[in-house]
Scaffold this active site. Structure first.
Site, short mmCIF file in Angstrom:
data_model
loop_
_atom_site.label_atom_id
_atom_site.label_comp_id
_atom_site.label_asym_id
_atom_site.label_seq_id
_atom_site.Cartn_x
_atom_site.Cartn_y
_atom_site.Cartn_z
CB CYS A 57 -0.91 -0.04 1.23
SG CYS A 57 -1.64 1.51 1.72
CB CYS B 5 0.72 1.32 4.20
SG CYS B 5 -1.04 0.91 4.07
#
Length: 234
Positions: free
Chosen positions: A158, A161
């Site tokens: 991600c 992230c």
């Protein structure tokens, strides 16, 4: 034909900004699920993530489309008159693939609202080659602390992230006498992700005395996190 292929390649390399703009037309999850069920026992589902991600967890019946070669092979077999359902982690890569199919005149193209993160959080089934991961009891042990506990639920795949990770690690290091950081890899811990109602990545949850006092889906700034830490007497 050559121009069409070039157009497809161009769409595949569009910036994430354009992809995010496409997500403004996402259906509510309940409406999307009804359309998926109405598509019958063999719906056309495409997974826009990498092959590695697909192997670990994917929706039953989904076909992986992670590059242009796979796309050309699969797209030629799809029925243009039937709905196509697309997902990724959130709605980044799926939005790009959806744009390609719409440009090729597929009549109904739907993205999973919230992506696979939302799907798992809603308790929907996935085919998986990884276990359920950390139990809720094990998680409760990890958040048992006299310090504030900041839980970072994300994924190594991600983008948001990856941006958040150095921010929370910096804050944890600077406040290590008062703050404990717990990292949770979402797709290695599906049952826990569901239990915590994590329907978007990244998600931060701040615990004080095992009670969740703050929760934030999406990217957070250092200032925003620090404000919450100070609010709860770090």
């Amino acid at each position: 034909m050559k121009q069409l292929i070039l157009g497809v390649l161009l769409l595949f390399t569009l910036e994430a900004v354009m992809a995010q703009e496409k997500t403004t037309n996402l259906l509510p999850f309940e409406t999307f699920e009804k359309k998926l069920l109405a598509a019958g026992p063999d719906p056309q589902i495409l997974d826009a993530r990498s092959g590695e991600e697909f192997i670990q967890n994917h929706v039953k019946g989904a076909l992986n489309v992670s590059d242009e070669k796979q796309f050309k092979s699969i797209a030629s077999k799809l029925r243009k008159e039937a709905p196509v359902f697309i997902y990724s982690i959130g709605n980044g890569r799926s939005a790009k693939l959806a744009a390609v199919l719409r440009a090729l005149h597929f009549k109904e193209v739907y993205e999973f609202p919230g992506g696979l993160s939302k799907w798992i959080a809603q308790g929907k089934p996935v085919e998986s080659t990884v276990g359920d991961g950390l139990s809720l009891a094990g998680f409760n042990e990890q958040i048992t602390s006299e310090k504030l506990v900041l839980v970072d639920v994300g994924s190594r795949y991600c983008g948001g992230c990856k941006k958040l990770k150095p921010i929370v690690e910096k804050l944890a290091e600077e406040n290590k006498d008062k703050l404990k950081l717990v990292n949770i890899e979402a797709y290695d811990n599906k049952q826990l992700t569901k239990a915590l109602a994590v329907d978007a990545l990244p998600t931060l949850i701040l615990y004080k005395g095992k009670e969740a006092v703050w929760k934030k889906h999406g990217l957070s700034s250092e200032e925003e996190i620090l404000t919450e830490l100070n609010k709860h007497k770090i």
